[in-house]
Design a protein around this motif. Structure first.
Motif, short mmCIF file in Angstrom:
data_model
loop_
_atom_site.label_atom_id
_atom_site.label_comp_id
_atom_site.label_asym_id
_atom_site.label_seq_id
_atom_site.Cartn_x
_atom_site.Cartn_y
_atom_site.Cartn_z
N PHE A 26 0.86 -1.18 0.00
CA PHE A 26 0.00 0.00 0.00
C PHE A 26 0.89 1.22 0.00
O PHE A 26 1.89 1.29 0.74
N ASN A 27 0.60 2.19 -0.87
CA ASN A 27 1.36 3.45 -0.94
C ASN A 27 0.41 4.60 -0.66
O ASN A 27 -0.64 4.73 -1.31
N LEU A 28 0.79 5.45 0.28
CA LEU A 28 -0.08 6.53 0.74
C LEU A 28 0.27 7.86 0.08
O LEU A 28 1.39 8.37 0.23
N LEU A 29 -0.65 8.41 -0.69
CA LEU A 29 -0.58 9.78 -1.19
C LEU A 29 0.77 10.09 -1.84
O LEU A 29 1.48 11.02 -1.45
N VAL A 30 1.12 9.30 -2.84
CA VAL A 30 2.35 9.51 -3.59
C VAL A 30 2.02 10.24 -4.89
O VAL A 30 0.87 10.30 -5.32
N ASP A 31 3.04 10.82 -5.51
CA ASP A 31 2.82 11.53 -6.76
C ASP A 31 3.83 11.06 -7.80
O ASP A 31 4.84 10.45 -7.47
N ASP A 32 3.53 11.38 -9.03
CA ASP A 32 4.41 11.01 -10.13
C ASP A 32 4.84 12.27 -10.87
O ASP A 32 4.50 12.48 -12.03
N GLY A 33 5.55 13.14 -10.16
CA GLY A 33 6.08 14.34 -10.78
C GLY A 33 5.25 15.59 -10.55
O GLY A 33 5.77 16.70 -10.65
N ASP A 34 3.96 15.44 -10.26
CA ASP A 34 3.10 16.59 -9.96
C ASP A 34 2.62 16.45 -8.53
O ASP A 34 1.68 15.71 -8.25
N PRO A 35 3.25 17.16 -7.58
CA PRO A 35 2.88 16.99 -6.17
C PRO A 35 1.46 17.42 -5.83
O PRO A 35 0.97 17.12 -4.75
N HIS A 36 0.79 18.11 -6.75
CA HIS A 36 -0.59 18.53 -6.50
C HIS A 36 -1.61 17.51 -7.02
O HIS A 36 -2.81 17.78 -7.00
N HIS A 37 -1.13 16.39 -7.48
CA HIS A 37 -2.00 15.28 -7.94
C HIS A 37 -1.40 13.99 -7.40
O HIS A 37 -0.32 13.58 -7.82
N LYS A 38 -2.07 13.37 -6.47
CA LYS A 38 -1.51 12.22 -5.78
C LYS A 38 -2.41 10.99 -5.94
O LYS A 38 -3.52 11.09 -6.46
N SER A 39 -1.89 9.87 -5.50
CA SER A 39 -2.69 8.64 -5.55
C SER A 39 -2.36 7.78 -4.35
O SER A 39 -1.29 7.90 -3.74
N MET A 40 -3.31 6.94 -3.99
CA MET A 40 -3.07 5.86 -3.03
C MET A 40 -3.11 4.57 -3.82
O MET A 40 -4.10 4.29 -4.52
N ASN A 41 -2.05 3.80 -3.75
CA ASN A 41 -1.91 2.63 -4.60
C ASN A 41 -1.96 1.33 -3.80
O ASN A 41 -1.39 1.24 -2.71
N TYR A 42 -2.62 0.33 -4.37
CA TYR A 42 -2.75 -0.98 -3.76
C TYR A 42 -2.27 -2.03 -4.76
O TYR A 42 -2.66 -1.99 -5.95
N CYS A 43 -1.46 -2.95 -4.31
CA CYS A 43 -1.02 -4.08 -5.13
C CYS A 43 -1.15 -5.33 -4.27
O CYS A 43 -0.40 -5.50 -3.29
N LEU A 44 -2.11 -6.20 -4.62
CA LEU A 44 -2.44 -7.36 -3.79
C LEU A 44 -2.34 -8.64 -4.61
O LEU A 44 -2.98 -8.77 -5.66
N TRP A 45 -1.53 -9.58 -4.14
CA TRP A 45 -1.39 -10.88 -4.81
C TRP A 45 -2.29 -11.90 -4.12
O TRP A 45 -2.34 -11.98 -2.88
N PHE A 46 -2.98 -12.69 -4.95
CA PHE A 46 -3.78 -13.79 -4.41
C PHE A 46 -3.92 -14.86 -5.49
O PHE A 46 -3.42 -14.69 -6.62
N GLU A 47 -4.54 -15.93 -5.17
CA GLU A 47 -4.79 -17.01 -6.12
C GLU A 47 -6.27 -17.34 -6.11
O GLU A 47 -6.94 -17.25 -5.07
#
Length: 506
Positions: free
Chosen positions: A377-398
């Motif tokens: 889980f990533n909290l309030l990260v940005d990709d070059g524009d600090p005024h536009h952020k995201s919270m990211n989830y990457c979950l592995w399951f079967e």
């Protein structure tokens, strides 16, 4: 003839903490050496440490040790003068606390064998001047960063000196005059070009206009020069000039910042950005240390549980379409995750703000309720524009047949018209991918389904009761929880309160 290389440490207020992170990589990991270095405005802080002989890591660590509040010194004697005040603050805090924290040694700086130039503006004579290392002292360093209104001019030899930013924030011409063929510049002044009202915003937007305007003019002159040289003509400078620029939007205000956590994060951002910059240009790097992230040495952990519910449809790629079809066919989806930050210090000051996630995901189309084998889980990260952020989830399951799957989700945090902070922070755009993939690897993965999950108010209220902090003492636990709250609210400020102040002061 050997190539002569110049380092340009451009200004940017305390944004130059990012610059220090870049130096950790350029000087230590890439092993770059420079025949000349020039500093303007805040960049002169890093230039002083470079002239002293500090490594890139030592310069970066100096900023990581810095407590921004130590540099705050109100010019109390001037406040009663109101509109006729000389300045709002003084640089006494820097003289008494910050410079000693950095370990500045003027004897070493004066004896430096390095060719360097420190820029200041002689207001009395109305001209830009440069100081060599042997001429430098504490007064001249303060003069280099004395922004009018914020700090008083520094009187030296009967003349008043101020920050040279209105003339130049990167004296590229000086590097060219000294014979540089390659010019390596670290630029942290914002280039977003977004106008915001308010006196403080206006002040620094004027600085951005002056700094960017001058820097781009010299860039165009270099381009024109190089074009003529390529045609066999002398050009303005008589030789080709290779201008290399590492530019970044650094999520910290030029002056209004009270957070050591945010300052350290900016240093670590510089490290990460420089490594990627060097990789993109084929520059070999020595193995580097993990960027230190510990503002406090006490180990504390924090966790909370999050429940999201919605609809995901198999065979869909579009989020909205998947949610609509899943709802129409009464095919709900949900997950329950425990987010665990193993080291609150690391989580807060690492620009990725990444934590582990464990729990379960449930959707009939993908095997019912399935345990998460690995999650981030990533909290309030940005990709070059600090005024536009995201919270990211990457979950592995079967799935029930043992087929590996990945849930990739993101919350899109941006300031649209109306009050949308609740919907932005509680809406997860979700896709199910074939195989176990990371977010960086998802481009070639087959999308098996899509939809939208949400946090509902009742679940959010319950979530607030699930926060747990582990640490040696109550004070440590309380401080860690407060720092997490400041991080969360400060990042939201960067998105939704940008018109008040571009970046949160905490």
């Amino acid at each position: 003839m050997a190539t002569k290389r110049s380092l340009i440490l451009a200004g940017g207020g305390v944004k130059v903490a990012f610059q220090a992170g870049v130096l950790e990589v350029w000087l230590d990991e890439a092993g770059l050496t420079f025949d000349h270095a020039d500093g303007a405005s805040g960049g002169t802080f890093n230039l002083a440490m470079w002239c002293q002989g500090m490594s890139g890591g030592q310069i970066a660590d100096a900023w990581r040790r810095t407590k921004p509040v130590d540099g705050v010194s109100v010019d109390a004697a001037q406040l009663t003068k109101l509109l006729w005040a000389r300045s709002l603050f003084t640089l006494d805090g820097y003289r008494k606390s910050v410079f000693p924290t950095w370990g500045l040694d003027w004897a070493k700086i004066n004896a430096s064998p390095s060719e360097a130039t420190f820029n200041a503006f002689n207001f009395s004579k109305q001209e830009l001047v440069t100081f060599s290392p042997k001429e430098m002292d504490e007064d001249k360093l303060c003069a280099c960063v004395s922004l009018p209104m914020w700090f008083p001019p520094v009187t030296i030899g009967g003349d008043d000196y101020i920050d040279g930013v209105y003339v130049t924030d990167a004296n590229v011409e000086e590097a060219i005059r000294r014979g540089a063929d390659e010019i390596w510049c670290i630029w942290t002044v914002s280039t977003l070009g977004e106008w915001n009202d308010g006196f403080i915003n206006n002040y620094f937007q004027i600085i951005e206009a002056a700094a960017n305007g001058h820097f781009r003019r010299i860039g165009r002159r270099i381009e024109a020069n190089n074009a003529l040289v390529a045609q066999g003509k002398p050009g303005e400078f008589g030789r080709a000039i290779d201008l290399k620029i590492l530019q970044a939007e650094v999520p910290i205000h030029y002056l209004v910042n009270f957070s050591q956590d945010r300052l350290v994060e900016c240093v670590n951002r510089g490290v990460q950005a420089a490594r990627q910059w060097c990789k993109d240009r084929g520059l070999a790097l020595r193995p580097g240390r993990d960027a230190p992230t510990e503002v406090h040495t006490v180990q504390t952990n924090l966790q909370f549980t999050e429940v999201m519910k919605g609809f995901v449809a198999a065979g869909e790629v579009d989020y909205e379409a998947g949610a609509a079809r899943g709802k129409a066919s009464d095919a709900p989806a949900s997950f329950q995750l425990t987010i665990e930050m193993d080291g609150v210090n690391r989580f807060i000051t690492d620009p990725k703000h990444q934590a582990a996630a464990e729990g379960w995901f449930e959707c009939a189309a993908f095997g019912g309720r399935r345990p998460i084998s690995k999650g981030t889980f990533n909290l309030l990260v940005d990709d070059g524009d600090p005024h536009h952020k995201s919270m990211n989830y990457c979950l592995w399951f079967e799935d029930a047949a043992g087929k590996p799957l990945t849930l990739l989700g993101y919350k899109d945090i941006k300031d649209d018209p109306g009050f949308d902070v609740w919907s932005d922070t509680t809406t997860l755009y979700t896709r199910i991918l074939e195989g176990h993939r990371t977010r960086d690897e998802d481009g070639g993965s087959k999308i098996l389904g899509a939809g939208i999950l949400k946090i509902y108010l009742a679940d959010f209220m319950k979530q607030l009761t699930t926060f747990r902090v582990e640490g040696p003492t109550l004070a440590d636990r309380t401080a860690s929880f407060a720092r997490f709250g400041e991080l969360f609210l400060g990042k939201l400020w960067d998105v939704y309160a940008v018109h008040v102040l571009p970046y949160g002061p905490v």
